[in-house]
Scaffold this motif. Structure first.
Motif, PDB file in Angstrom:
ATOM      1  N   GLY A 126       0.821  -1.199   0.000  1.00 24.04           N
ATOM      2  CA  GLY A 126       0.000   0.000   0.000  1.00 24.04           C
ATOM      3  C   GLY A 126       0.854   1.247   0.000  1.00 24.04           C
ATOM      4  O   GLY A 126       0.520   2.259  -0.629  1.00 24.04           O
ATOM      5  N   ILE A 127       1.992   1.179   0.716  1.00 26.60           N
ATOM      6  CA  ILE A 127       2.982   2.266   0.722  1.00 26.60           C
ATOM      7  C   ILE A 127       4.339   1.658   0.416  1.00 26.60           C
ATOM      8  O   ILE A 127       4.827   0.810   1.171  1.00 26.60           O
ATOM      9  N   GLY A 128       4.942   2.062  -0.684  1.00 28.77           N
ATOM     10  CA  GLY A 128       6.266   1.586  -1.054  1.00 28.77           C
ATOM     11  C   GLY A 128       7.288   2.687  -0.857  1.00 28.77           C
ATOM     12  O   GLY A 128       7.167   3.767  -1.443  1.00 28.77           O
ATOM     13  N   VAL A 129       8.295   2.433  -0.014  1.00 31.49           N
ATOM     14  CA  VAL A 129       9.289   3.450   0.341  1.00 31.49           C
ATOM     15  C   VAL A 129      10.669   3.041  -0.155  1.00 31.49           C
ATOM     16  O   VAL A 129      11.145   1.938   0.143  1.00 31.49           O
ATOM     17  N   CYS A 130      11.294   3.915  -0.898  1.00 30.35           N
ATOM     18  CA  CYS A 130      12.681   3.695  -1.331  1.00 30.35           C
ATOM     19  C   CYS A 130      13.608   4.505  -0.444  1.00 30.35           C
ATOM     20  O   CYS A 130      13.332   5.673  -0.137  1.00 30.35           O
ATOM     21  N   MET A 131      14.697   3.896  -0.032  1.00 29.16           N
ATOM     22  CA  MET A 131      15.688   4.607   0.765  1.00 29.16           C
ATOM     23  C   MET A 131      16.347   5.696  -0.084  1.00 29.16           C
ATOM     24  O   MET A 131      16.515   5.543  -1.301  1.00 29.16           O
ATOM     25  N   GLY A 132      16.768   6.775   0.564  1.00 30.61           N
ATOM     26  CA  GLY A 132      17.431   7.857  -0.154  1.00 30.61           C
ATOM     27  C   GLY A 132      18.700   7.406  -0.835  1.00 30.61           C
ATOM     28  O   GLY A 132      19.099   7.952  -1.879  1.00 30.61           O
ATOM     29  N   ASN A 133      19.362   6.386  -0.275  1.00 37.17           N
ATOM     30  CA  ASN A 133      20.568   5.823  -0.868  1.00 37.17           C
ATOM     31  C   ASN A 133      20.261   4.751  -1.907  1.00 37.17           C
ATOM     32  O   ASN A 133      21.166   4.124  -2.448  1.00 37.17           O
ATOM     33  N   GLY A 134      18.968   4.536  -2.189  1.00 36.72           N
ATOM     34  CA  GLY A 134      18.566   3.506  -3.147  1.00 36.72           C
ATOM     35  C   GLY A 134      18.875   3.895  -4.579  1.00 36.72           C
ATOM     36  O   GLY A 134      19.184   5.049  -4.895  1.00 36.72           O
ATOM     37  N   CYS A 135      18.760   2.915  -5.474  1.00 30.59           N
ATOM     38  CA  CYS A 135      19.067   3.161  -6.890  1.00 30.59           C
ATOM     39  C   CYS A 135      17.944   3.964  -7.549  1.00 30.59           C
ATOM     40  O   CYS A 135      16.776   3.895  -7.147  1.00 30.59           O
ATOM     41  N   LYS A 136      18.305   4.730  -8.575  1.00 31.93           N
ATOM     42  CA  LYS A 136      17.332   5.606  -9.241  1.00 31.93           C
ATOM     43  C   LYS A 136      16.222   4.805  -9.905  1.00 31.93           C
ATOM     44  O   LYS A 136      15.079   5.276 -10.008  1.00 31.93           O
ATOM     45  N   GLU A 137      16.536   3.586 -10.356  1.00 31.57           N
ATOM     46  CA  GLU A 137      15.511   2.759 -10.998  1.00 31.57           C
ATOM     47  C   GLU A 137      14.382   2.435 -10.028  1.00 31.57           C
ATOM     48  O   GLU A 137      13.208   2.431 -10.405  1.00 31.57           O
ATOM     49  N   GLY A 191      16.597   7.046   7.770  1.00 30.33           N
ATOM     50  CA  GLY A 191      15.543   7.075   6.762  1.00 30.33           C
ATOM     51  C   GLY A 191      14.307   6.276   7.125  1.00 30.33           C
ATOM     52  O   GLY A 191      13.180   6.694   6.833  1.00 30.33           O
ATOM     53  N   ILE A 192      14.478   5.131   7.760  1.00 31.46           N
ATOM     54  CA  ILE A 192      13.316   4.306   8.116  1.00 31.46           C
ATOM     55  C   ILE A 192      12.471   4.994   9.181  1.00 31.46           C
ATOM     56  O   ILE A 192      11.246   5.112   9.049  1.00 31.46           O
ATOM     57  N   ALA A 193      13.108   5.461  10.232  1.00 35.60           N
ATOM     58  CA  ALA A 193      12.375   6.138  11.300  1.00 35.60           C
ATOM     59  C   ALA A 193      11.656   7.377  10.760  1.00 35.60           C
ATOM     60  O   ALA A 193      10.504   7.651  11.142  1.00 35.60           O
ATOM     61  N   LYS A 194      12.319   8.108   9.882  1.00 27.85           N
ATOM     62  CA  LYS A 194      11.708   9.321   9.330  1.00 27.85           C
ATOM     63  C   LYS A 194      10.491   8.997   8.476  1.00 27.85           C
ATOM     64  O   LYS A 194       9.478   9.708   8.522  1.00 27.85           O
ATOM     65  N   ALA A 195      10.561   7.932   7.677  1.00 30.10           N
ATOM     66  CA  ALA A 195       9.423   7.563   6.826  1.00 30.10           C
ATOM     67  C   ALA A 195       8.241   7.103   7.670  1.00 30.10           C
ATOM     68  O   ALA A 195       7.084   7.459   7.396  1.00 30.10           O
ATOM     69  N   LEU A 196       8.500   6.307   8.700  1.00 37.50           N
ATOM     70  CA  LEU A 196       7.418   5.839   9.575  1.00 37.50           C
ATOM     71  C   LEU A 196       6.759   7.004  10.304  1.00 37.50           C
ATOM     72  O   LEU A 196       5.544   7.016  10.514  1.00 37.50           O
TER      73      LEU A 196
END
Length: 262
Positions: free
Chosen positions: A224-235, A251-256
């Motif tokens: 339902g919510i898909g979160v990519c890490m800021g250090n994740g790949c652009k794709e 990043g995880i704590a901030k997204a939650l």
């Protein structure tokens, strides 16, 4: 309401450069479980290196290993498994030998290096226990035990040719440099994770998923919510509902917190 949270491990929870789990991420997992949210790890790692998170005091409700080929519970017991068959393993081995492609096969307790490539040294030594689980020089283990997945070591052109040759049967997905996860075409993190969530009576809309690389794409699209890490790949960022901060910057704590989950 979010009833399940799914996390990739490497570069999502685990900082490979500094060889540590991010403290704020571990604390977030504990808080989620305290609120009654099911925590699932979904990783390309085999079980032996996936369970290192237990040392941090977190017992996941399930760990989806080897990109969906195998599921273990919080006690390390295998509860679901999808394996390559002997014939396909032999065909892949012959093809890789003929095209100078590195090849590893993953099992619950060991990784067998059929064809060595230097890229495997860096990729599999992210945890202290990894070196002892790699077996070199054995190329017939599949005749008595079927693997749960593998890794390829090759460039982009060779990977594209491999995928074209084995289309519909197995596929290599680029992960790091010249290393690619090798999966059955019918298996990925999302499909197996979805099976687990369905067994728990949890819908996709009640799930949040975190990842950083291309093998997380289906998982982020499913949730339902898909979160990519800021250090994740652009794709992967192109498929995410939300791009959070880097894992090193909580990043995880901030997204939650952003979604009001914690």
């Amino acid at each position: 309401m979010i009833r399940a949270a799914v996390f990739d491990i490497d570069e999502t929870l685990y900082d490979g450069q500094n060889k540590r789990f991010i403290p704020s991420a571990i604390e977030a997992l504990k808080k989620l479980q305290a609120k009654g949210v099911r925590v699932v790890l979904a990783t390309g790692r085999p079980p032996l290196t996936a369970v290192v998170i237990l040392r941090e005091g977190v017992i996941p409700d399930a760990i989806v290993c080897a990109n969906g080929h195998l599921v273990i519970d919080g006690e390390g017991k295998i509860v679901k498994e999808y394996t390559f068959d002997t014939e396909l393993v032999s065909e892949v081995y012959d093809y890789c030998k003929g095209h100078d492609i590195g090849l590893l096969w993953k099992y619950p307790d060991k990784v067998y290096e059929y064809i060595h490539k230097p890229v495997f040294e860096n990729f599999y030594h992210k945890t202290k226990s990894s070196r002892s689980m790699i077996v070199k020089g054995v190329t017939d283990i599949h005749k008595t035990r079927c693997p749960d997945g593998g890794n390829l070591g090759c460039g982009d052109e060779a990977l594209a040719a491999f995928n074209a040759h084995f289309r519909g049967r197995c596929v290599g997905v680029r992960i790091d440099g010249e290393s690619s996860d090798l999966m059955l075409s019918s298996v990925n993190k999302m499909r197996t994770t979805a099976e687990v969530l369905t067994e728990w009576g949890i819908r996709d809309s009640e799930c949040i998923a975190f990842g950083d690389n291309q093998n997380d794409r289906e998982m982020l699209v499913y949730a339902g919510i898909g979160v990519c890490m800021g250090n994740g790949c652009k794709e992967l960022k192109a498929f995410a509902d939300y791009v959070t901060d880097d894992l090193q910057n909580d990043g995880i704590a901030k997204a939650l917190a952003h979604f009001g989950i914690l």
